[in-house]
Design a protein around this motif. Structure first.
Motif: not given
Length: 122
Positions: A26-33, A94-98, A108-112
């Motif tokens: 999706g709308d991803i520029f970068r993923i932190q954790n 569950y997977c989580n990504a910032d 960054t925002r958290p997504y599940w």
């Protein structure tokens, strides 16, 4: 919008192994954790492992020595290799990504993800 989709769960016997995957799109520029959590029936959601964008990892006590988290940043995917599984590992994982979206690159925002069931039973 960002979507996280887990896969790889299932039924395994005690002592067995499973490898979970989680792909972000999706709308991803970068993923932190990127992280894995788990929630057993009636329990709180516990951290299993987290991996930073630079590859630094942290594990929950129960995961140390048995689970390994890794990521493929080019594919926006995180993995969880689980070995020596026990019945107590039965849970929804569950997977989580910032994620920083293209439209807001500096925050960054958290997504599940929706979760994948792991059942350890003979």
């Amino acid at each position: 919008q960002v979507q996280l989709v887990e896969s790889g769960g299932g039924l395994v016997q005690p002592g067995g192994s499973l490898r979970l995957s989680c792909a972000a799109s999706g709308d991803i520029f970068r993923i932190q954790n990127m992280s894995w959590y788990r929630q057993g029936q009636g329990n709180q959601r516990d951290l299993v492992a987290v991996i930073s964008s630079s590859g630094t990892t942290t594990y929950g006590e129960f995961a140390k020595g048995r689970f390994t988290i890794s990521r493929d940043s080019a594919k926006n995917t995180v993995y969880l290799q689980m070995n020596s599984l026990k019945p107590d590992d039965t849970a929804v994982y569950y997977c989580n990504a910032d994620v920083a979206p293209v439209t807001d690159r500096w925050r960054t925002r958290p997504y599940w993800g929706g979760g994948t069931q792991v059942t350890v039973s003979s």
